[in-house]
Each structure stands twice: as structure tokens, then as C-alpha cells.
Enzyme design. Structure first.
Site, PDB file in Angstrom:
ATOM      1  N   CYS A  64     -25.240   2.239   1.711  1.00  0.00           N
ATOM      2  CA  CYS A  64     -24.518   3.250   1.714  1.00  0.00           C
ATOM      3  C   CYS A  64     -25.193   4.744   2.323  1.00  0.00           C
ATOM      4  O   CYS A  64     -26.042   5.081   1.502  1.00  0.00           O
ATOM      5  CB  CYS A  64     -23.613   3.557   0.639  1.00  0.00           C
ATOM      6  SG  CYS A  64     -22.625   4.987   0.628  1.00  0.00           S
ATOM      7  N   ASP A  93       0.769  -1.272  -0.020  1.00  0.00           N
ATOM      8  CA  ASP A  93       0.269  -0.137  -0.070  1.00  0.00           C
ATOM      9  C   ASP A  93       0.805   1.301  -0.084  1.00  0.00           C
ATOM     10  O   ASP A  93       0.419   2.427   0.176  1.00  0.00           O
ATOM     11  CB  ASP A  93      -0.944   0.052   1.279  1.00  0.00           C
ATOM     12  CG  ASP A  93      -2.051   1.052   1.068  1.00  0.00           C
ATOM     13  OD1 ASP A  93      -2.403   1.378  -0.065  1.00  0.00           O
ATOM     14  OD2 ASP A  93      -2.379   1.350   2.279  1.00  0.00           O
TER      15      ASP A  93
HETATM   16 FE1  SF4 Z   1     -18.006   4.644   1.875  1.00  0.00          FE
HETATM   17 FE2  SF4 Z   1     -20.748   4.050   1.515  1.00  0.00          FE
HETATM   18 FE3  SF4 Z   1     -18.984   2.378   2.004  1.00  0.00          FE
HETATM   19 FE4  SF4 Z   1     -19.604   3.672   3.939  1.00  0.00          FE
HETATM   20  S1  SF4 Z   1     -20.937   2.358   2.841  1.00  0.00           S
HETATM   21  S2  SF4 Z   1     -17.715   3.072   3.307  1.00  0.00           S
HETATM   22  S3  SF4 Z   1     -19.755   5.662   3.153  1.00  0.00           S
HETATM   23  S4  SF4 Z   1     -19.225   3.456   0.163  1.00  0.00           S
END
Ligand code: SF4
Ligand code: SF4
Length: 385
Positions: free
Chosen positions: A199, A135
Site C-alpha cells: 500500500c 450497497d
Molecule cells: Fe487503499 Fe492502499 Fe489498498 Fe490502494 S493499496 S486501495 S491506497 S488500502
């Protein structure tokens, strides 16, 4: 030794020294490299300028090692035996991303890759040229992980291994050795869209496309400035990273558990009490998070996140802590404390914020308080109408 036997021995050794998955891919130009350039061009990396620094190097490994022929990708499972964020939602406690509960994984990964490289040097014929990457170098870990058969790209953009799930760190050895190559794993997301639906910020714009600027992980770890006002309530209790799109993934439901000591949660980092974190001085922060990924956020970024979580908690018990934070030495903390106070007290925060505006000298905090006072006035207007 033939390339087939050499590859077999390397893989056996990788598993013996504690990697959970290993795969080998040829060095090449994959379609994802082009996608990555387009992704950068659209600005989806936000402030992560280090990603833009060497896009060509990232796209072509031969810019790093001209003789490179193979990439050995090694996966390390970090799924410790603790419940997921979505199961343990307590608004008075913060959520730290699973990968950051223990020690920084770079050292664990690097130590093991060095052992593996030493083994490769001893058993391989001819002159071996090799680089180790964890990384830190301009390498697309996930692309080589995919073509080495470690897992497929999930719609949440994580690499998913059928047995380990997506709680997996990936590191590589790039070498001039010709080896036996694995095939990429077929996509097993099927019709599932759980990660996209769950999300909170809509950061997964479409399957496999993430706009980091909306992602809570980026906002709480990478973004050094103010968190955009319109996204703060969506952070919920996330104070360092976000695991939601992985927590809901069915492939993580039966994911293997690791007993690797370095990845077990340090004292107080699993679902920590917000109030205890607010007390961290600069010195405490350095001491508590020495060797932890959390130190990346620095005290001001971490406390900024903690204050937002307090504001989102709906819990008035945090008001004294937030008022204290209005006098914090760091402008970033003071600015977000103004917002958090308004979140919990609404128009009731007007007088306190007005008093602070009178004594505040930092232009950024002044601007923030002024915009929160506007919000208070709007609250007042809508109550009186
Ligand atoms: Fe990012 Fe959405 Fe995944 Fe949370 S749920 S890590 S905000 S992509
Ligand atoms: Fe794929 Fe579903 Fe997991 Fe998202 S939640 S990565 S769509 S399997």
C-alpha cells in the site's frame, strides 16, 4: 418445502441466473458491527458522512425489517481478462480501478436480485417479507457476506472468495424466511502481509484496519476537496480508485475471469492516456461517463486526479496541458494544476505561478498557489546553497 430444500433451490437459482457465489446467514449481531462503530468513532471514514448517518441501522438489520430472519448474500465476479495495475505501469497513462471500467454494477446486481426474489416468492410458503440491498441501504454487505460463507475478511479489508478472489460485488436479499445457514469461511490470509507492504500510503494501519483518509480509493473518489499535499505524490498514476492491495493478493492470481458484458472496459478506460482525459468538457464528461461509476467523482474531481497523475508522471510533455488547466473554469482543477506544474518544472514554475496569482480571484486557489510558490523558493534556496 423444508428450509433445507428451500435454501438449496434458492442457491441453485442464484447460480443459474449468473451469480458467482451465494451464501445464507442468520440475522444477528456480529462482532464486526461493534468494530464498525469504533472504526467510525476514530474518524477512519473521513468525509463519508453517509456511513455515519445510520450506524445503528447498519449494525442491526432488524431496524430495517423487524421480521428479518435471514440474509441471502450474492456475489458477482467482475474480474475481466485484463492485466493488473502493477504489471502495466506506464506513467503517461492513468489507472482506473477495475470495478469502474464498465457500467455501474448496481443495475446488473439489482436486476438479478429481483429475478431471484421473484423466484423465492413463487416457491416459498406463507407471507414473504423481503428487501433487496445493493450497497444503497444501511447494510454491512461484507459482514453478511462473511457469515454467509461468501469469503473471509482479508487483511486488506476486502472479502476474499477462495475461487473468485476479491474482485467481487455483493448484494443481499433480507427476508423473514427461515433458511438453512452457511458457516463463515475461515481466514486464509495466514502469515501473508503483501497488501499491507504494497500500500503506497500506509492506509492499512494494521491487518484488517483501514484508515480511509489515507486510502487512494477514498482520496480519488470520495474526497470532494483538495487532496492533502503530502499524499499527492503517493497517488502515482491512480485517477479513480486504486487496486494495488488487491493486485498483489495471491488469491487473485488465479481468480476466475468473467465475460459479463457490463463489466468489460468501456472504450479507452483501461489504462487511459492522461492527455486525452484533460480535454473533457463538462458536457463530454457527462456523455462519456453516463452509467459509469466514474461519474461519482464529477468532472472537477476526476480532472483533479488526472492532473495529479500528470504531475507524478515525470513527463514534461504534459506541461502545456497543465498550463492550460491553470485557466480551467473550475478552481479545484486550477489549484491542483499549480502543484502539478511545480512537480514537473520545480523552481522553473515560479514565474508562471506568480503571474497566475496576480489574476486569480478564488481564495482557495490563491492559497494553493502561494504555498507552491513557497515550495519553489525552498527549491531555489536549496539549489543556491
Ligand atoms: Fe487503499 Fe492502499 Fe489498498 Fe490502494 S493499496 S486501495 S491506497 S488500502
Ligand atoms: Fe490476505 Fe495476503 Fe491477500 Fe493481504 S495480500 S488480503 S494478507 S492474502
Amino acid at each position: 418445502m423444508s428450509s433445507i430444500n428451500l435454501s438449496k433451490s434458492i442457491k441453485e437459482k442464484a447460480l443459474e441466473i449468473g451469480f458467482d457465489s451465494v451464501g445464507i446467514s442468520p440475522v444477528g449481531s456480529f462482532p464486526e458491527s461493534q468494530f464498525y462503530k469504533e472504526w467510525l468513532a476514530k474518524g477512519f471514514a473521513g468525509e463519508m458522512k453517509y456511513m455515519e448517518r445510520e450506524p445503528d441501522k447498519r449494525a442491526d438489520i432488524k431496524n430495517i425489517l423487524p421480521e428479518a430472519k435471514s440474509v441471502i448474500s450474492c456475489g458477482l465476479n467482475y474480474n475481466t481478462d485484463y492485466p493488473y495495475s502493477i504489471k502495466e505501469y506506464d506513467r503517461r497513462r492513468g489507472w482506473i480501478s477495475r470495478y469502474a471500467w464498465g457500467d455501474d454494477y448496481h443495475n446488473v446486481m439489482k436486476d438479478r436480485l429481483l429475478i431471484l426474489l421473484d423466484f423465492i416468492m413463487r416457491i416459498s410458503p406463507g407471507e414473504i417479507r423481503a428487501h433487496i440491498y445493493v450497497d444503497t441501504g444501511p447494510v454491512l454487505d461484507r459482514v453478511y457476506g462473511k457469515y454467509g460463507g461468501i469469503g473471509w475478511f482479508g487483511k486488506n479489508t476486502c472479502i476474499i472468495n477462495q475461487k473468485i478472489g476479491s474482485w467481487i460485488f455483493i448484494g443481499e436479499i433480507i427476508t423473514n424466511l427461515e433458511l438453512e445457514y452457511d458457516s463463515p469461511v475461515p481466514d486464509k490470509c495466514g502469515t501473508c502481509t503483501r497488501c499491507i507492504d504494497a500500500c503506497p500510503t500506509g492506509a492499512i494501519l494494521e491487518p484488517y484496519v483501514l484508515d480511509s483518509r489515507l486510502c487512494i480509493s477514498y482520496l480519488t473518489i470520495e474526497l470532494k476537496g483538495k487532496i492533502p499535499l503530502e499524499l499527492r505524490d503517493k497517488l502515482g498514476n491512480s485517477i479513480f480508485g486504486c487496486d494495488i492491495c488487491q493486485d498483489v493478493c495471491p488469491w487473485n492470481r488465479k481468480a476466475k475471469i468473467t465475460d459479463e458484458p457490463s463489466f468489460q472496459p468501456r472504450d479507452g478506460l483501461y489504462n487511459p492516456e492522461l492527455s486525452s482525459l484533460m480535454k473533457l468538457s463538462e458536457e463530454d464528461f457527462r456523455r462519456v461517463f453516463k452509467g459509469s461509476p466514474i461519474k461519482r467523482a464529477k468532472r472537477k474531481g476526476f480532472l483533479r486526479n488526472v492532473i495529479i497523475a500528470m504531475g507524478n508522471s515525470g513527463s514534461k510533455e504534459f506541461i502545456p496541458h497543465i498550463k492550460e488547466a491553470l485557466d480551467d473554469k473550475d478552481p479545484m482543477v486550477r489549484a491542483h494544476a499549480a502543484w502539478a506544474l511545480w512537480r514537473l518544472e520545480g523552481e522553473g514554475s515560479y514565474k508562471t505561478l506568480l503571474d497566475h496569482l496576480e489574476i486569480e480571484s478564488d481564495p482557495m486557489v490563491r492559497e494553493e498557489i502561494a504555498s507552491i510558490l513557497n515550495l519553489c523558493e525552498k527549491d531555489n534556496h536549496s539549489t543556491t546553497n
